[in-house]
Design an enzyme around this catalytic site. Sequence first.
Site, mmCIF file in Angstrom:
data_model
loop_
_atom_site.group_PDB
_atom_site.id
_atom_site.type_symbol
_atom_site.label_atom_id
_atom_site.label_comp_id
_atom_site.label_asym_id
_atom_site.label_seq_id
_atom_site.Cartn_x
_atom_site.Cartn_y
_atom_site.Cartn_z
ATOM 1 N N ARG A 20 0.860 -1.178 0.000
ATOM 2 C CA ARG A 20 0.000 0.000 0.000
ATOM 3 C C ARG A 20 0.896 1.226 0.000
ATOM 4 O O ARG A 20 2.044 1.179 0.464
ATOM 5 C CB ARG A 20 -0.891 0.017 1.247
ATOM 6 C CG ARG A 20 -1.820 -1.191 1.369
ATOM 7 C CD ARG A 20 -2.591 -1.153 2.680
ATOM 8 N NE ARG A 20 -3.504 -2.284 2.826
ATOM 9 C CZ ARG A 20 -3.197 -3.433 3.421
ATOM 10 N NH1 ARG A 20 -1.980 -3.589 3.954
ATOM 11 N NH2 ARG A 20 -4.074 -4.408 3.504
ATOM 12 N N LYS B 234 -1.907 -3.044 8.059
ATOM 13 C CA LYS B 234 -3.080 -2.718 8.867
ATOM 14 C C LYS B 234 -3.096 -3.560 10.136
ATOM 15 O O LYS B 234 -2.731 -4.730 10.111
ATOM 16 C CB LYS B 234 -4.354 -2.979 8.050
ATOM 17 C CG LYS B 234 -4.568 -1.961 6.931
ATOM 18 C CD LYS B 234 -5.894 -2.187 6.246
ATOM 19 C CE LYS B 234 -6.141 -1.099 5.201
ATOM 20 N NZ LYS B 234 -7.447 -1.280 4.524
ATOM 21 N N HIS C 160 -2.967 3.114 -5.934
ATOM 22 C CA HIS C 160 -3.461 1.795 -5.527
ATOM 23 C C HIS C 160 -3.600 0.848 -6.723
ATOM 24 O O HIS C 160 -3.671 -0.370 -6.552
ATOM 25 C CB HIS C 160 -4.806 1.945 -4.814
ATOM 26 C CG HIS C 160 -4.980 1.001 -3.659
ATOM 27 N ND1 HIS C 160 -4.128 0.994 -2.567
ATOM 28 C CD2 HIS C 160 -5.878 0.011 -3.427
ATOM 29 C CE1 HIS C 160 -4.511 0.048 -1.718
ATOM 30 N NE2 HIS C 160 -5.567 -0.566 -2.224
ATOM 31 N N ARG D 233 -0.946 -1.789 -6.848
ATOM 32 C CA ARG D 233 -1.219 -2.907 -5.936
ATOM 33 C C ARG D 233 -2.218 -3.877 -6.580
ATOM 34 O O ARG D 233 -2.028 -5.089 -6.544
ATOM 35 C CB ARG D 233 -1.765 -2.350 -4.616
ATOM 36 C CG ARG D 233 -2.160 -3.411 -3.570
ATOM 37 C CD ARG D 233 -2.466 -2.700 -2.261
ATOM 38 N NE ARG D 233 -3.226 -3.508 -1.315
ATOM 39 C CZ ARG D 233 -2.682 -4.359 -0.454
ATOM 40 N NH1 ARG D 233 -1.369 -4.541 -0.429
ATOM 41 N NH2 ARG D 233 -3.443 -5.040 0.391
ATOM 42 N N HIS E 70 -3.865 -9.430 3.342
ATOM 43 C CA HIS E 70 -5.312 -9.531 3.566
ATOM 44 C C HIS E 70 -5.598 -10.531 4.681
ATOM 45 O O HIS E 70 -5.103 -11.654 4.643
ATOM 46 C CB HIS E 70 -6.029 -9.997 2.291
ATOM 47 C CG HIS E 70 -6.096 -8.964 1.226
ATOM 48 N ND1 HIS E 70 -6.322 -9.253 -0.108
ATOM 49 C CD2 HIS E 70 -5.980 -7.607 1.281
ATOM 50 C CE1 HIS E 70 -6.341 -8.145 -0.801
ATOM 51 N NE2 HIS E 70 -6.137 -7.128 0.010
ATOM 52 N N TYR F 295 -9.750 -10.449 -7.037
ATOM 53 C CA TYR F 295 -8.830 -10.397 -8.175
ATOM 54 C C TYR F 295 -9.030 -11.571 -9.131
ATOM 55 O O TYR F 295 -8.686 -11.478 -10.302
ATOM 56 C CB TYR F 295 -7.380 -10.343 -7.687
ATOM 57 C CG TYR F 295 -7.083 -9.077 -6.915
ATOM 58 C CD1 TYR F 295 -6.995 -7.846 -7.558
ATOM 59 C CD2 TYR F 295 -6.932 -9.095 -5.530
ATOM 60 C CE1 TYR F 295 -6.761 -6.682 -6.854
ATOM 61 C CE2 TYR F 295 -6.701 -7.932 -4.820
ATOM 62 C CZ TYR F 295 -6.613 -6.721 -5.480
ATOM 63 O OH TYR F 295 -6.390 -5.572 -4.778
#
Length: 297
Positions: free
Chosen positions: A147, A171, A243, A246, A269, A278
Site C-alpha cells: 500500500r 493494517k 493503488h 497494488r 489480507h 482479483y
Amino acid sequence: MLQHAIDDFLHYLQVEKGLASNTLSAYELDLRSYCEFIEKERKKSKWIDVSRLDLMQFLNLLKESGKATTTIARNISSLRMFHRFLYQDGIVKIDISEHINIPKKSRKLPNVLSTSEVEKLLSINVKTSLDMRNKAMIELLYATGLRVTELIELKQSDFHRTMGFVRCIGKGSKERIIPVGDIALQAVNDYLDQARPKLIKQNQSENTLFLNHHGRPLTRQGFWKIMKQLAQQVGIKKRISPHMLRHSFATHLLENGADLRAVQEMLGHEDISTTEIYTHVTRTRMKEVYEQYHPRA
C-alpha cells in the site's frame, strides 16, 4: 460528556487493537458526527440515556442524506464497536447496537493497469536523483503490492538488500515479509547508493527510505502527484491512482498462475475473500481474450 467516552474508545483502538492512523481517523470522523447528532438533535448528554431509537434515527439520517452504502456500512461498523465498548466498560447497561446488520456492499472490480501500461510506467528516463527515486518507488510498489502508506513509511532497515525482501507493518500493526524481484531490487539499490545520499541534505539522522527533495519523508499526496505526472509523461490516458499498482501486482500474479493463498499473504489480507476479488478480474480478462481470439466466439 459524551466526547470523553469516544476519546477512551479511540485510545483503546490505538493501544489495544493497534489500528492504523487512517483507520482511527475514519472511526473518529464517524463517532464525532454521531456524538453531535445525539447532543444537538436528540438533546442527550449521557450515553446511558441514548436508546436504540436514537441510533436508528442517526442511521436513517445518513440514508436520507444520500450517503453511499459503503459509508453507511462503515458507520454501522464503527457504531457497533463503540456501543459494544460502552457495554463492556460498564458505561451502559445494554448494547443498543446489537443485531443491527451491516448492508452488503456491492463489490466493485478494481481498476488495473495492463502489463504494457506497467511497462510504460516503468520506462522512466532516469536523469536526476528524483528520477532514480521515482523509478525505485514504482518498481518496488509493482514488485511487492505494498500500500502507498506502507511504502512511504518504510525505513532503510526494512529493505534487506542482500536477502532480497522488504519488511512492512500493515493494517492492525501486522508485520509481513515480501520478496522483491531482481529488477526492483536493483532499482532500489541504485537509489540508495546514488540518489538518496544527495537527497538527505543536512538531516543525516532521517531513516525513512524514500525522501522528498527537502530530505524529508514523502507524503501520500506527494506520491500521488508523482505518479500522476509519470503517467502523463509516458502517455497513459486512463485515470490512474497509486493503488492501481497494488491491484495490478495481484492481478498479474494470478493471471500467471500464482497461488491465491500466497498472494493473500503478500497483500496482507486477513480474509481470503478480499483477495478473491482479483480472480473475478482475471476471469473477466479471460472472457475478453476468448471473445477476441476464438474463431467461434
